[in-house]
Design a protein around this motif. Structure first.
Motif, mmCIF file in Angstrom:
data_model
loop_
_atom_site.group_PDB
_atom_site.id
_atom_site.type_symbol
_atom_site.label_atom_id
_atom_site.label_comp_id
_atom_site.label_asym_id
_atom_site.label_seq_id
_atom_site.Cartn_x
_atom_site.Cartn_y
_atom_site.Cartn_z
ATOM 1 N N LEU A 1 -7.712 14.572 -2.731
ATOM 2 C CA LEU A 1 -6.338 14.395 -2.475
ATOM 3 C C LEU A 1 -6.041 15.694 -1.349
ATOM 4 O O LEU A 1 -6.624 16.623 -2.070
ATOM 5 C CB LEU A 1 -5.277 14.471 -3.707
ATOM 6 N N PRO B 1 -1.682 7.209 -2.821
ATOM 7 C CA PRO B 1 -1.891 6.615 -4.090
ATOM 8 C C PRO B 1 -2.024 7.480 -5.333
ATOM 9 O O PRO B 1 -2.222 8.780 -5.176
ATOM 10 C CB PRO B 1 -3.073 5.823 -3.789
ATOM 11 N N MET C 1 0.762 -1.144 0.074
ATOM 12 C CA MET C 1 -0.023 -0.098 -0.028
ATOM 13 C C MET C 1 0.795 1.202 -0.079
ATOM 14 O O MET C 1 1.964 1.336 0.642
ATOM 15 C CB MET C 1 -0.896 0.051 1.277
ATOM 16 N N PHE D 1 -4.504 7.536 -7.537
ATOM 17 C CA PHE D 1 -5.847 7.969 -7.420
ATOM 18 C C PHE D 1 -6.625 6.967 -6.508
ATOM 19 O O PHE D 1 -6.291 6.083 -6.309
ATOM 20 C CB PHE D 1 -6.402 7.509 -9.034
ATOM 21 N N LYS D 2 -7.969 7.645 -6.331
ATOM 22 C CA LYS D 2 -8.752 7.208 -5.398
ATOM 23 C C LYS D 2 -10.172 7.622 -6.042
ATOM 24 O O LYS D 2 -10.055 8.845 -6.245
ATOM 25 C CB LYS D 2 -8.675 7.685 -4.089
ATOM 26 N N SER D 3 -11.323 6.743 -6.256
ATOM 27 C CA SER D 3 -12.316 7.213 -6.955
ATOM 28 C C SER D 3 -13.214 8.125 -5.724
ATOM 29 O O SER D 3 -13.060 7.820 -4.292
ATOM 30 C CB SER D 3 -13.343 5.945 -7.128
ATOM 31 N N PHE D 4 -13.863 9.153 -6.326
ATOM 32 C CA PHE D 4 -14.508 9.777 -5.418
ATOM 33 C C PHE D 4 -16.250 9.760 -5.828
ATOM 34 O O PHE D 4 -16.543 9.512 -6.731
ATOM 35 C CB PHE D 4 -14.198 11.158 -6.032
ATOM 36 N N PHE E 1 -6.379 13.064 -7.613
ATOM 37 C CA PHE E 1 -7.673 12.603 -7.578
ATOM 38 C C PHE E 1 -8.571 13.706 -6.604
ATOM 39 O O PHE E 1 -7.822 14.543 -6.026
ATOM 40 C CB PHE E 1 -7.826 11.340 -6.943
ATOM 41 N N PRO F 1 0.243 11.905 -7.937
ATOM 42 C CA PRO F 1 -0.980 11.626 -7.660
ATOM 43 C C PRO F 1 -2.046 12.628 -7.989
ATOM 44 O O PRO F 1 -1.622 13.909 -7.773
ATOM 45 C CB PRO F 1 -0.901 11.586 -6.142
ATOM 46 N N GLN G 1 -12.118 3.543 -13.282
ATOM 47 C CA GLN G 1 -12.083 3.781 -11.715
ATOM 48 C C GLN G 1 -10.996 5.174 -11.663
ATOM 49 O O GLN G 1 -11.412 5.742 -10.664
ATOM 50 C CB GLN G 1 -11.777 2.712 -10.847
ATOM 51 N N ASN G 2 -10.320 5.330 -12.565
ATOM 52 C CA ASN G 2 -9.601 6.495 -12.148
ATOM 53 C C ASN G 2 -9.765 7.718 -12.886
ATOM 54 O O ASN G 2 -8.879 8.681 -13.338
ATOM 55 C CB ASN G 2 -7.899 6.271 -12.501
#
Ligand SMILES: Cc1ncc(COP(=O)(O)O)c(C=O)c1O
Length: 382
Positions: free
Chosen positions: A359, A5, A1, A7-10, A356, A354, A181-182
């Motif tokens: 963030l 990251p 991990m 990206f992270k989905s929002f 997203f 990064p 997803q990104n």
């Protein structure tokens, strides 16, 4: 991990509620009214007449290429892109002919494209890299019109981007978006769409999406008890209803997605502007960037790889989008002598940081401090 990251989905609670409403309906989890609603929302948002939802950007691209029929024909495309752009051409029976990209937005360079046109060329496919409409899109439109070629925009990464008031994809014969997803909005992990102003192309791609099946007018397949007519072989490239409901809900909230991404980009820009060795993704005048990615370019490959290692070691996930496709086995074997100086240069020098919506500014600051630290160390080592 990774600590940070790439990206992270929002998502919001209304996105979740939209999915639950489809499940609660207990009917039409596939081929439901949510698909047409999503398509309608896309046409309203982009200003293009027709939209079709797909289960991925790749299947949208493949269906579009099959619909215009590129079999035994050439499609000029970038090498500096995701593999799906060129794979779709080859899967549709065409030949991907790589042209070089321009140094400003990293789309196809119009002069390089002009030099690659042959009597076998059917279409030109540019990419709207990372969330910015390609610099040469209007020049490519003119070039295609002069030569009787079709223009395709792989706008997988650029939903929400505009140039001179027009949405990404507006000037092309057809364009595709990805909602994996990104991306700027997601259809719950996977999804895509094709947009076009060409009604015949739209119809053909619609049949290809669903087995070549002719539905009863005004009725969906699962609403009827009759067997249907099938015009020609097609696929099952349909988007499930929950994905469309989630994506429509995301689209209703796109202003927040975009403004959060733009704030992250502004913070990067403010923190990194003093580092002359870094080229930042500043959009050309008249373009509004949707920052699906935040990609910087370094002066050479040694510095890029050094910075990459430095950030990875600190737990920051960075990627090198993209390595040129003509260096990958299938395309390398077909084009062993091909040289594309700009695509190769970018492939060796870009680094995607990064990016997203959620963030945090402290996280952006700590990525930027690590970058500053890397350059301080590099200067001391000289
Ligand atoms: C430039 C480009 N083209 C095509 C695709 C394919 O989209 P999908 O993953 O939805 O199939 C992607 C996905 O990341 C992409 O970045």
């Amino acid at each position: 991990m990774f600590k940070i990251p790439s990206f992270k989905s929002f998502y919001s609670q209304s996105d979740v509620q939209a999915v639950l409403a489809v499940i609660d309906r207990s009917m039409f989890w596939a081929d439901g009214p949510d698909i047409e609603e999503f398509e309608h929302n896309i046409t309203a948002f982009t200003g293009v007449n027709h939209a079709l939802a797909f289960n991925s950007g790749t299947s949208a691209l493949l269906s579009g290429l099959l619909a215009i029929d590129v079999k035994d024909r050439e499609v000029i495309c970038p090498s500096f892109t995701f593999i799906a752009s060129a794979n779709a051409i080859e899967l549709a029976g065409g030949t991907a002919v790589f042209a070089d990209c321009e140094p400003d937005t990293y789309g196809l360079d119009v002069a390089s494209v002009a030099a690659k046109i042959t009597p076998r060329t059917k279409a030109v496919m540019t990419i709207d890299y990372g969330g910015c409409v390609s610099r040469d899109v209007l020049a490519l439109r003119r070039l295609c019109d002069e030569h009787g070629l079709l223009l395709i925009e792989d706008a997988a990464q650029s939903f929400g981007a505009r140039a001179d008031g027009a949405h990404a994809g507006f000037h092309s014969d057809f364009a595709i978006f990805s909602f994996c997803q990104n991306k700027v909005i997601t259809a719950l992990g996977e999804g895509g769409a094709l947009i076009t102003n060409n009604a015949a192309l739209h119809n053909k791609a619609k049949y290809l999406r669903s087995h070549g099946r002719v539905d009863e007018p005004g009725k969906k397949h699962f609403e009827t008890s009759v067997d249907n007519e099938y015009l020609f072989p097609g696929y099952n490239f349909r988007m499930p209803s929950v994905n469309a409901a989630f994506a429509s809900s995301q689209l209703r909230n796109i202003d927040e997605h975009l403004s959060r991404r733009r704030k992250v980009a502004e913070r990067y820009q403010a923190n990194l502007a003093g580092l002359p060795m870094l080229r930042l993704p500043v959009p050309p005048a008249g373009h509004s960037h949707c920052y699906q990615m935040y990609t910087v370019a370094l002066p050479d490959n040694t510095l890029r790889d050094g910075l990459r290692e430095h950030l990875l070691a600190a737990g920051v996930q960075v990627r090198c989008y993209f390595e040129p496709l003509h260096h990958k086995p299938y395309f390398r074997n077909k084009n062993p002598e091909l040289r594309l100086p700009m695509a190769e240069r970018l492939g060796g020098t870009v680094l995607t940081l990064p990016m997203f919506p959620a963030l945090r500014m402290e996280e952006v600051d700590s990525v930027c401090q690590l970058i500053q630290q890397f350059f301080n160390n590099a200067t001391q080592a000289v």
